[in-house]
Design a protein around this motif. Structure first.
Motif, PDB file in Angstrom:
ATOM      1  N   ALA A 102       0.836  -1.196   0.000  1.00 29.38           N
ATOM      2  CA  ALA A 102       0.000   0.000   0.000  1.00 29.38           C
ATOM      3  C   ALA A 102       0.873   1.248   0.000  1.00 29.38           C
ATOM      4  O   ALA A 102       2.007   1.235   0.484  1.00 29.38           O
ATOM      5  N   THR A 162      -1.971   5.038   3.686  1.00 28.53           N
ATOM      6  CA  THR A 162      -3.157   4.215   3.495  1.00 28.53           C
ATOM      7  C   THR A 162      -3.777   3.889   4.845  1.00 28.53           C
ATOM      8  O   THR A 162      -3.084   3.488   5.769  1.00 28.53           O
ATOM      9  N   THR A 164      -6.886   1.808   5.462  1.00 28.02           N
ATOM     10  CA  THR A 164      -8.020   0.965   5.093  1.00 28.02           C
ATOM     11  C   THR A 164      -7.900  -0.361   5.826  1.00 28.02           C
ATOM     12  O   THR A 164      -6.989  -0.557   6.630  1.00 28.02           O
TER      13      THR A 164
END
Length: 158
Positions: free
Chosen positions: A43, A47, A49
């Motif tokens: 990533a 990031t 998530t």
């Protein structure tokens, strides 16, 4: 079957084409156990998530924010003007150590906005009663000594 052929279940069809044994080798969707060296895309920085983090991503995050990684001790005694506020603009927390050599009582202060100051330590030098101060300064925060004072040491891990 309608055309007079033999009716086959899905399991029988899978067995006929050899897929049953191949499917048995696959990891289950719930709680899979991987073997070998599983790989995944890394990533990008920042990031946030629920995707899996690779070791490369984790290392990059640690290197970007971990205190001591890529930092060195620097003697800033000569470059720190007293009664001046300084901001940590390094992108990482820094460690500050102050060791006074004067007998003047002063405060070491921190601020989030360079306006409202909080005392976090007293630098007092009354007849040999020197008190060192050491603290961590988060990224973008301000710090200062509230008046003129001389130092044996003012060092920063930055």
């Amino acid at each position: 079957a309608e055309d007079g052929g033999e009716f086959r279940t899905p399991a029988e069809v899978l067995a006929d084409i050899g897929a049953t044994s191949a499917l048995a080798l696959k990891a289950p969707l719930a709680s899979p156990t991987f073997t070998g060296v599983p790989a995944a895309p890394t990533a990008s920085a920042g990031t946030d998530t629920t995707q899996l983090a690779t070791t490369a991503f984790s290392k990059a995050v640690a290197n970007a924010v971990a205190m001591g990684v890529g930092q060195t001790w620097q003697d800033v005694s000569a470059s720190r003007a007293h009664s001046t506020s300084f901001q940590n603009t390094t992108g990482k927390p820094i460690f500050v150590f102050l060791n006074p050599s004067s007998t003047t009582e002063r405060e070491f202060q921190v601020s989030v906005n360079n306006s409202t100051w909080v005392k976090i330590g007293a630098l007092k030098g009354a007849s040999g009663d020197f008190r060192s101060v050491y603290t961590i300064i988060p990224v973008d925060q301000y710090y200062r000594v509230d008046g003129v004072m001389t130092f044996f040491d003012w060092v920063e891990l930055r």
